[in-house]
Design a protein around this motif. Sequence first.
Motif, PDB file in Angstrom:
ATOM      1  N   THR A 246      -0.920  -0.157  -2.680  1.00 12.37           N
ATOM      2  CA  THR A 246      -2.758  -0.889  -1.642  1.00 12.37           C
ATOM      3  C   THR A 246      -3.413  -1.874  -2.349  1.00 12.37           C
ATOM      4  O   THR A 246      -3.217  -3.435  -2.183  1.00 12.37           O
ATOM      5  N   ARG A 247      -3.045  -1.963  -3.770  1.00 13.95           N
ATOM      6  CA  ARG A 247      -4.086  -3.128  -5.125  1.00 13.95           C
ATOM      7  C   ARG A 247      -2.924  -3.893  -4.730  1.00 13.95           C
ATOM      8  O   ARG A 247      -3.424  -5.351  -4.924  1.00 13.95           O
TER       9      ARG A 247
ATOM     10  N   TYR B 263      -2.915  -5.743  -0.996  1.00 12.43           N
ATOM     11  CA  TYR B 263      -3.886  -5.830  -1.061  1.00 12.43           C
ATOM     12  C   TYR B 263      -4.298  -8.217  -1.751  1.00 12.43           C
ATOM     13  O   TYR B 263      -4.026  -8.720  -1.415  1.00 12.43           O
TER      14      TYR B 263
END
Length: 363
Positions: free
Chosen positions: A130-131, A134
């Motif tokens: 997810t990071r 992002y």
Amino acid sequence: MLLSLPQWLGDAHLVPRVAFLALTVGLIAPLVLRRTFPRTVFAVVALICCVQCIAGIAPIPANMSVLMGLYTVAAGFPFRWGLAAALTAELGAVMAAFRYASGLDDQRSTLLMLSVLVAGVWILGLHIRTRRAYLSSLEERAARLEQERDAEVKMAMAAERARIARELHDVVAHNVSVIVVQADGASFAIDTDVARARKALETISHTGRHALAEMRRLLGVLRESDDAGAYAPQPGVAELDDLVEQVRSSGLPVTYEVAGSPPEMSEGRQLTVFRIVQEALTNTLKHGGPRVAATVRLRYAGDAVEVRVHDDGRGAAAADDGRGHGLVGMRERAAVYGGSVRAAPRPGGGFEVVARIPTGEAA
């Protein structure tokens, strides 16, 4: 590999040295390719661990390679692949708990510990994935904003160049037309009326200097290092009297009429009115023919100003080389402020330009 050294060098061996070495190499060697083929590496490591469990060989430190493979799959692939890898690792935890733990309590505690470990590694992989997504979206957004900024700068530069081109056309066309008319008059009068010829030459000199000053001001906008505050203000409605006098001095009779009270107008709208009148009178000088007269009427009515310029010249019979941009420039200027321009020959002779420019900012 480092965690395996103490057990390899120790005296007590739960696993034969040959089997220990083979399992260690078989579990660790595939990790070299885990970033290139993460799913394949995880499948190979999980299969080796499964065979080890079925064969009853005791766990060794290299079995943690399953967790490394799980993390790589969860961090680098969509959610379904990470979930599949986590379920596979959890299946291995269940098999290990029931295979190597004795007693129900030990099996439960071992399963709980291994399940927490698998879930933690899986969640860590999801968090990293997810990071990364992002950060990738931030980089993509920054690149897109930079492209949009460059596009806006190019559009602004193109608009500014178009504005300067219109200004240069109006300045050059008008002043050169005045100079040509005065030069023709001076050439005819130089032998018969020296005073009139001298006055025409003075007009040529004054018009040329005025044109040069305006051209320097406009071209100076293209110089990045110049101070924009040093440029002369743009002409407006108040300068129409000077424009009419200049045209009259070139030999074109002009009648100037104003009806109504002038409202507060922005500098851009005043410049538009000035340029429309200037272009219309320039066209009269160029195409009107001999003994032509022009009339300029400004009528302020409500929230708009109507500009009407007409002459009694050739009208539709005037020659047109098709290379002029004056009428197009007038329409573009008026359209910026929601106005309109109509230019056409008049019935019975002559040419007429009618423009309507809204004076309110809301327009």
